[in-house]
Design a protein around this motif. Structure first.
Motif, PDB file in Angstrom:
ATOM      1  N   UNK A   1    -131.393  24.670  94.542  1.00  0.00           N
ATOM      2  CA  UNK A   1    -131.772  25.508  93.008  1.00  0.00           C
ATOM      3  C   UNK A   1    -131.755  26.860  93.493  1.00  0.00           C
ATOM      4  N   UNK A   2    -132.713  27.402  94.275  1.00  0.00           N
ATOM      5  CA  UNK A   2    -132.400  29.281  94.158  1.00  0.00           C
ATOM      6  C   UNK A   2    -131.461  29.394  94.661  1.00  0.00           C
TER       7      UNK A   2
ATOM      8  N   UNK B   1    -128.383  23.079  86.709  1.00  0.00           N
ATOM      9  CA  UNK B   1    -128.313  22.240  84.813  1.00  0.00           C
ATOM     10  C   UNK B   1    -129.663  22.316  84.287  1.00  0.00           C
ATOM     11  N   UNK B   2    -130.430  21.508  84.979  1.00  0.00           N
ATOM     12  CA  UNK B   2    -131.636  21.395  84.486  1.00  0.00           C
ATOM     13  C   UNK B   2    -132.073  22.723  84.027  1.00  0.00           C
TER      14      UNK B   2
ATOM     15  N   UNK C   1    -133.640  18.057  75.954  1.00  0.00           N
ATOM     16  CA  UNK C   1    -132.737  17.940  77.093  1.00  0.00           C
ATOM     17  C   UNK C   1    -133.055  18.305  78.248  1.00  0.00           C
ATOM     18  N   UNK C   2    -133.729  19.503  78.609  1.00  0.00           N
ATOM     19  CA  UNK C   2    -134.631  19.831  80.343  1.00  0.00           C
ATOM     20  C   UNK C   2    -135.673  19.058  79.923  1.00  0.00           C
ATOM     21  N   UNK C   3    -136.409  18.439  79.965  1.00  0.00           N
ATOM     22  CA  UNK C   3    -137.472  17.218  79.782  1.00  0.00           C
ATOM     23  C   UNK C   3    -136.755  16.275  80.037  1.00  0.00           C
ATOM     24  N   UNK C   4    -135.723  15.539  79.362  1.00  0.00           N
ATOM     25  CA  UNK C   4    -134.822  14.761  79.739  1.00  0.00           C
ATOM     26  C   UNK C   4    -133.786  14.213  81.599  1.00  0.00           C
ATOM     27  N   UNK C   5    -133.687  15.703  82.141  1.00  0.00           N
ATOM     28  CA  UNK C   5    -133.130  16.261  83.124  1.00  0.00           C
ATOM     29  C   UNK C   5    -134.377  15.718  83.848  1.00  0.00           C
TER      30      UNK C   5
END
Length: 314
Positions: free
Chosen positions: A250-251, A271-272, A284-288
């Motif tokens: 990510x970073x 994207x999360x 939606x973030x938790x789903x990802x």
């Protein structure tokens, strides 16, 4: 036989036939043991288990911008996710990034580790130099490589221009952006990979090489018949952690490209982050996040299922 069984008897099991003093001592040891592990249990519960179960819970709801639950949607978040072209694109980019970085990073680290295991003078200096990237944080490494990739004053384009090759827009060209970050990531992970492989090589008994040389084996045969088989547990471990780290990258994407250009570096974790902390869609973030957990779990299981058969532990 009875003595050997007693030797392996669990020390914390209270025996009803034991004397009161012994039972009291064993109970005290149990309390002390639980006291030592309790801080770890509390920290894991607060920062691992609770967020994990909270993510599972939130994945079935819609939330407002401050995280409050608005409505129960069941598996709708999951259905929307798998029909979202952006999600499928981020998944594709993440797997491409993993393919670019993991095999190349392990191969280069293995090559350097093999070259620096000789007893030639000055090898310690090279070992120190190749280990240096482990001391660099993701943010610092990203800023350094941003300067190297600069289209006008960067070192890479200066070298290309010196050779008569036109400048490359490393981070602003969709065709080059992911490759550029992959190069930076290979360098950034080189230190850890090198140290792990060097430790594995140094653990191989030298008398095996000497015996094989007496039998007439050359360097290539020594490498493929002795080094690789005996290093396979280390390579297997390194493969697993490298894949996990690549899937969670990510970073460098956040600092260097911010997911662009044209979503060419919009990996899964970025994207999360965008969904949860920019769009404030925590459901939606938790789903990802849960989908990423399942992907890592399945890939790790497959590596153990398939790859461990090639590992020689003795």
């Amino acid at each position: 036989m009875q003595n050997s069984e007693k030797a392996f008897e669990r020390p914390f099991v209270l025996n009803k036939a034991a004397s009161p003093a012994k039972r009291k001592r064993l109970r005290k040891e149990q309390i002390i043991g639980y006291g030592f592990i309790m801080p770890s249990v509390i920290l894991l519960s607060a920062f691992v288990f609770f967020p994990f179960f909270q993510s599972i819970y939130l994945s079935f709801f819609m939330t407002d911008p401050i995280g409050n639950i608005v409505a129960f949607v069941g598996i709708q978040n999951y259905m929307d996710l798998f029909t979202d072209p952006e999600f499928l694109n981020s998944l594709k980019i993440t797997f491409l990034f993993t393919i670019y970085t993991v095999p190349t990073g392990i191969f280069i680290a293995l090559l350097l580790a093999v070259l620096t295991t000789s007893k030639a003078k000055g090898m310690k200096v090279f070992q120190f130099a190749f280990s240096l990237p482990i001391a660099m944080s993701v943010g610092t490494s990203s800023v350094i490589w941003l300067l190297l990739f600069n289209p006008t004053s960067g070192v890479f384009n200066y070298i290309l221009n010196s050779l008569g090759i036109p400048s490359v827009h490393w981070l602003t060209d969709p065709n080059w952006a992911l490759t550029s970050i992959a190069l930076m990531t290979i360098w950034m992970t080189l230190g850890l990979n090198f140290i792990i492989l060097l430790a594995g090589l140094q653990g191989i008994p030298k008398d095996l090489y000497e015996s094989a040389k007496i039998d007439g084996a050359n360097q290539i045969q020594l490498f493929f018949k002795i080094t690789i088989p005996l290093l396979s547990p280390t390579l297997f471990f390194l493969l697993i952690i490298s894949v996990i780290n690549a899937l969670q990258a990510f970073g460098q994407f956040n600092v260097m490209t911010n997911g662009g250009p044209m979503n060419s570096t919009n990996v899964f974790v970025f994207s999360l982050y965008q969904e949860a902390f920019v769009n404030f869609q925590f459901g939606l973030g938790s789903t990802r996040a849960l989908i990423l957990f399942v992907i890592i779990l399945v890939l790790t299981w497959l590596q153990f299922k398939v790859g461990e058969k090639k590992v020689h532990y003795q």
